[in-house]
Scaffold this motif. Sequence first.
Motif, PDB file in Angstrom:
ATOM      1  N   VAL A 124      23.585  25.048  19.505  1.00 15.65           N
ATOM      2  CA  VAL A 124      24.660  24.945  20.492  1.00 15.65           C
ATOM      3  C   VAL A 124      26.014  25.204  19.854  1.00 15.65           C
ATOM      4  O   VAL A 124      26.240  24.919  18.678  1.00 15.65           O
ATOM      5  N   ASP A 125      26.917  25.737  20.664  1.00  9.77           N
ATOM      6  CA  ASP A 125      28.289  25.957  20.246  1.00  9.77           C
ATOM      7  C   ASP A 125      29.029  24.632  20.421  1.00  9.77           C
ATOM      8  O   ASP A 125      29.242  24.193  21.553  1.00  9.77           O
ATOM      9  N   PRO A 126      29.432  23.972  19.341  1.00 12.22           N
ATOM     10  CA  PRO A 126      30.075  22.657  19.458  1.00 12.22           C
ATOM     11  C   PRO A 126      31.435  22.705  20.154  1.00 12.22           C
ATOM     12  O   PRO A 126      31.922  21.680  20.609  1.00 12.22           O
ATOM     13  N   ARG A 127      32.024  23.897  20.271  1.00 13.23           N
ATOM     14  CA  ARG A 127      33.285  24.015  21.027  1.00 13.23           C
ATOM     15  C   ARG A 127      33.037  23.884  22.520  1.00 13.23           C
ATOM     16  O   ARG A 127      33.941  23.572  23.277  1.00 13.23           O
ATOM     17  N   GLU A 128      31.791  24.124  22.939  1.00 11.54           N
ATOM     18  CA  GLU A 128      31.429  24.081  24.355  1.00 11.54           C
ATOM     19  C   GLU A 128      30.593  22.854  24.715  1.00 11.54           C
ATOM     20  O   GLU A 128      30.722  22.309  25.800  1.00 11.54           O
ATOM     21  N   ILE A 129      29.706  22.450  23.793  1.00 10.88           N
ATOM     22  CA  ILE A 129      28.709  21.427  24.099  1.00 10.88           C
ATOM     23  C   ILE A 129      28.804  20.285  23.096  1.00 10.88           C
ATOM     24  O   ILE A 129      28.595  20.479  21.896  1.00 10.88           O
ATOM     25  N   ALA A 130      29.098  19.091  23.610  1.00 12.48           N
ATOM     26  CA  ALA A 130      29.234  17.913  22.746  1.00 12.48           C
ATOM     27  C   ALA A 130      27.875  17.305  22.402  1.00 12.48           C
ATOM     28  O   ALA A 130      27.671  16.831  21.292  1.00 12.48           O
ATOM     29  N   GLU A 131      26.958  17.301  23.364  1.00  8.81           N
ATOM     30  CA  GLU A 131      25.607  16.789  23.146  1.00  8.81           C
ATOM     31  C   GLU A 131      24.700  17.367  24.222  1.00  8.81           C
ATOM     32  O   GLU A 131      25.174  17.854  25.253  1.00  8.81           O
ATOM     33  N   HIS A 132      23.387  17.303  23.980  1.00  5.88           N
ATOM     34  CA  HIS A 132      22.436  17.823  24.958  1.00  5.88           C
ATOM     35  C   HIS A 132      21.099  17.099  24.835  1.00  5.88           C
ATOM     36  O   HIS A 132      20.795  16.513  23.797  1.00  5.88           O
ATOM     37  N   PHE A 133      20.337  17.146  25.921  1.00  6.69           N
ATOM     38  CA  PHE A 133      19.000  16.552  25.944  1.00  6.69           C
ATOM     39  C   PHE A 133      18.211  17.195  27.073  1.00  6.69           C
ATOM     40  O   PHE A 133      18.783  17.861  27.947  1.00  6.69           O
ATOM     41  N   PHE A 134      16.894  17.017  27.041  1.00  2.00           N
ATOM     42  CA  PHE A 134      16.008  17.532  28.090  1.00  2.00           C
ATOM     43  C   PHE A 134      15.447  16.345  28.875  1.00  2.00           C
ATOM     44  O   PHE A 134      15.119  15.311  28.296  1.00  2.00           O
ATOM     45  N   VAL A 135      15.345  16.517  30.194  1.00  2.00           N
ATOM     46  CA  VAL A 135      14.859  15.446  31.053  1.00  2.00           C
ATOM     47  C   VAL A 135      14.153  16.052  32.266  1.00  2.00           C
ATOM     48  O   VAL A 135      14.518  17.142  32.728  1.00  2.00           O
ATOM     49  N   ALA A 136      13.145  15.340  32.774  1.00  2.00           N
ATOM     50  CA  ALA A 136      12.428  15.792  33.968  1.00  2.00           C
ATOM     51  C   ALA A 136      13.385  15.803  35.165  1.00  2.00           C
ATOM     52  O   ALA A 136      14.210  14.900  35.308  1.00  2.00           O
ATOM     53  N   PRO A 137      13.283  16.825  36.032  1.00  8.07           N
ATOM     54  CA  PRO A 137      14.192  16.904  37.185  1.00  8.07           C
ATOM     55  C   PRO A 137      14.218  15.648  38.050  1.00  8.07           C
ATOM     56  O   PRO A 137      15.291  15.171  38.435  1.00  8.07           O
ATOM     57  N   ARG A 138      13.057  15.073  38.346  1.00  8.25           N
ATOM     58  CA  ARG A 138      13.021  13.863  39.196  1.00  8.25           C
ATOM     59  C   ARG A 138      13.751  12.701  38.529  1.00  8.25           C
ATOM     60  O   ARG A 138      14.437  11.928  39.181  1.00  8.25           O
ATOM     61  N   ARG A 139      13.581  12.583  37.235  1.00  7.32           N
ATOM     62  CA  ARG A 139      14.261  11.510  36.502  1.00  7.32           C
ATOM     63  C   ARG A 139      15.777  11.725  36.519  1.00  7.32           C
ATOM     64  O   ARG A 139      16.543  10.777  36.676  1.00  7.32           O
ATOM     65  N   LEU A 140      16.203  12.978  36.373  1.00 10.65           N
ATOM     66  CA  LEU A 140      17.635  13.274  36.414  1.00 10.65           C
ATOM     67  C   LEU A 140      18.207  12.999  37.795  1.00 10.65           C
ATOM     68  O   LEU A 140      19.297  12.441  37.920  1.00 10.65           O
ATOM     69  N   LEU A 141      17.468  13.364  38.836  1.00 14.84           N
ATOM     70  CA  LEU A 141      17.931  13.074  40.204  1.00 14.84           C
ATOM     71  C   LEU A 141      18.027  11.568  40.452  1.00 14.84           C
ATOM     72  O   LEU A 141      18.940  11.107  41.133  1.00 14.84           O
TER      73      LEU A 141
END
Length: 161
Positions: A124-141
């Motif tokens: 990831v470009d740290p100038r654009e993205i501070a942190e990231h993770f993957f999650v199931a769509p239902r859990r995110l909703l």
Amino acid sequence: MTALETVDYVDADDRPVACGPRGGAAARGLCYRVAATVCLDRAGRLLVYRRSPRAPVYPAHHDILIGGCPRPGESYRAAAARELREELGVRAAPRQVLRTRCASPVGDCWLAVHLAEIPTALRVDPREIAEHFFVAPRRLLARTPSPFVPEGHRVLTRLFA
């Protein structure tokens, strides 16, 4: 993309009519274009990221849309693929699933949303993205982090609710 870069200005039907600096379309009564991608891993989990606290729009907000403005004459799909390379360090084949006109903090835009499968190992470009993770769509909703970019949340709901 910075305000000094040139983008297409488009009319209400998404037809290019002029070029100018990003953020300048609204003053001329025109729209600009945004190409964004919702990224999924092989397990179908969504990439969620937190924008840099220095981002000029929605600083430190969470989002699912990776993208930016196409360059003059660049297709939405080509811009989406370029943004994935620039922001995540991945090559992918985005597939457009939605195109809609929407409001943004710098004026109305045409937003083309794509889907792409990506690996979980990202550069990831740290100038654009501070942190990231993957999650199931239902859990995110069910448990959306806050704050969240409004248009990203609308797309999340429209595609996965």
